[in-house]
Enzyme design. Structure first.
Site, PDB file in Angstrom:
ATOM      1  N   GLY A 206       1.103  -1.317  -0.022  1.00 29.94           N
ATOM      2  CA  GLY A 206      -0.008  -0.098   0.011  1.00 29.94           C
ATOM      3  C   GLY A 206       0.817   1.168  -0.050  1.00 29.94           C
ATOM      4  N   ASN A 207       0.478   2.425   0.153  1.00 33.62           N
ATOM      5  CA  ASN A 207       1.127   3.484   0.522  1.00 33.62           C
ATOM      6  C   ASN A 207       0.453   4.365   1.431  1.00 33.62           C
ATOM      7  OD1 ASN A 207      -0.775   5.443  -1.235  1.00 33.62           O
ATOM      8  ND2 ASN A 207      -0.444   4.025  -2.757  1.00 33.62           N
ATOM      9  N   ARG A 208       1.022   5.656   1.744  1.00 30.41           N
ATOM     10  CA  ARG A 208       0.789   6.387   2.556  1.00 30.41           C
ATOM     11  C   ARG A 208      -0.546   7.535   2.545  1.00 30.41           C
ATOM     12  NH1 ARG A 208       4.868   5.609   6.418  1.00 30.41           N
ATOM     13  NH2 ARG A 208       6.803   4.993   5.609  1.00 30.41           N
TER      14      ARG A 208
END
Ligand code: CTP
Length: 404
Positions: A206-208
């Site tokens: 995923g990412n932030r």
């Protein structure tokens, strides 16, 4: 001439409440249907009968005046704009906290169209950190403030805190109505949030991204009367009511949803942080520890934005974001805009802590494919969203002019 616009004029407990009569008169002169909603304290200063004569409607104050009716919902749904003038320090605080103990504060929670506040109070009250913090909370949420004037105050002192002139308030109302008239019915497609790619049934890449920038754009477009479709990755923030929402998880799902929706929209803003890579072969079962290192083989995801630009029809406008970690080079960004086929790129440096990804604020630079750029500056995502839509409008030559 009737404008067909319904304006709620909120009046709160300030010595300046009587000046709301002049505001009501100017709004009626502009052809609007004005409904006054006064707090009980406002009625100590405001001549109710005059208000009723000027607007042709009873002045409303009590949430429970019509037995059995949910008056605030009907009023909120029907109105094109809520203007609170004068807005007292007490009212600003209650609105910022989301209290809803009378008709006006309840309306503030139920309304989806634009809200304008014109504060009026003594200078030391207006400049008090509590009042300024509440005003910031509200403007961060998209409320517009018409700051007070400097002049003679109720105490007899000179200072900042005098209700803005009725003409200035009328002009602000005209401007907001003009913008919402223009955007009314424009079909806006927005992607937001991160995407997730499964590694195994419990783990993902995923990412932030928090989704806040995209969701702020949804709110800003809705408040202008646009028809908004949101394609959202998994986020922890509530969806603004009024948008059609498609929840997706992977880049592949986001791509299918956007490709399907894009032809029925006039503007697409790709604010999602799409995962560039996915597992070549996601595992069917959870991988157990075995004391060894683990190497993942990833394959590149399709570039959704570049795909959309290839199917773009005349008149459609396409906007991309660029999250950079090595500073912003306008020439590189203009090249990225051309490579992706977008009409406008919004770039931010996500390496700076406390801003951008996951934060309430952002620092954006607008870049055009021909290399022109404009630093929009550092601000709350909601205020930047308004700026972004205004900048898009200026540069969108095929902006749909819809019948009103
Ligand atoms: N984007 C997309 N599909 C992808 C990756 C990105 O549609 N697979 C979109 C993003 O939503 C954003 C824009 O492309 O609007 C730019 O994203 P960014 O991550 O800056 O671009 P990349 O293509 O990943 O470029 P880089 O090589 O700099 O990582």
């Amino acid at each position: 001439m009737k404008s067909g616009k319904k304006i709620l004029l909120g009046i709160t407990g300030s010595i300046a409440a009587y000046r709301a009569l002049d505001i009501a008169r100017l709004l009626v002169q502009d052809g609007h249907d004005v409904q006054i909603v006064a707090t009980s304290r406002a009625l100590k200063f405001f001549p109710r009968i005059n208000g009723e004569v000027f607007t042709g409607h009873p002045v409303l104050s009590d949430l429970f005046e019509s037995p059995g009716g949910v008056r605030h919902i009907g009023l909120a749904d029907e109105s094109d704009l809520l203007l609170v003038a004068p807005a007292s320090a007490d009212f600003i605080g209650r609105m910022a906290m989301g209290l809803a103990d009378d008709l006006l504060t309840t309306l503030c929670l139920a309304i989806r169209s634009s809200v304008i506040l014109a504060p009026a109070m003594e200078e030391m009250m207006y400049l008090h950190p509590a009042v300024q913090a509440h005003l910031k909370t509200l403007t961060d949420r998209g409320v517009r403030e018409i700051p007070p004037d400097r002049g003679a105050l109720a105490s007899g002192k000179e200072g900042l805190g005098r209700l803005a002139s009725p003409e200035r308030i009328r002009d602000e109302v005209r401007e907001l109505l003009r913008i919402s008239q223009e955007w009314s019915g424009v079909r806006v497609l927005i992607s937001a949030g991160p995407t997730r790619e499964s590694i195994d049934p419990v783990r993902y890449i995923g990412n932030r991204s928090s989704g806040r920038m995209g969701y702020a754009l949804v709110e800003a477009a809705l408040s202008r009367g646009a028809k908004v479709t949101l394609v959202s990755g998994p986020v922890d923030i509530p969806t603004p009511p009024g948008a059609d929402v498609f929840q997706v998880e992977t880049a592949g799902e986001m791509e299918s949803a956007l490709e399907k929706q894009f032809p029925g929209h006039d503007l697409c803003i790709m604010a999602a942080a799409v995962a560039d890579y996915r597992m070549e072969k996601p595992l069917n079962g959870k991988r157990k520890k075995d004391g060894k290192s683990w190497t993942l083989t990833l394959s590149e995801n399709p570039d959704i934005l570049a795909g959309l630009s290839r199917s773009k029809k005349e008149g459609q406008f396409l906007v991309g974001f660029a999250a950079e970690t090595r500073g912003l080079d306008t020439n590189d960004l203009a090249r990225k805009a051309r490579r992706k086929g977008v009409d406008l790129l919004l770039a931010n440096d996500v390496s700076e802590p406390g801003i951008g990804f996951g934060s309430e604020s952002n620092d954006l630079t607008l870049v055009l494919p021909d290399g022109q750029s404009l630093h929009l500056g550092r601000d709350s995502k909601r205020r930047l969203a308004d700026r972004i839509l205004a900048e898009i409008r200026k540069r969108w030559t095929g902006f749909p002019s819809l019948p009103t």
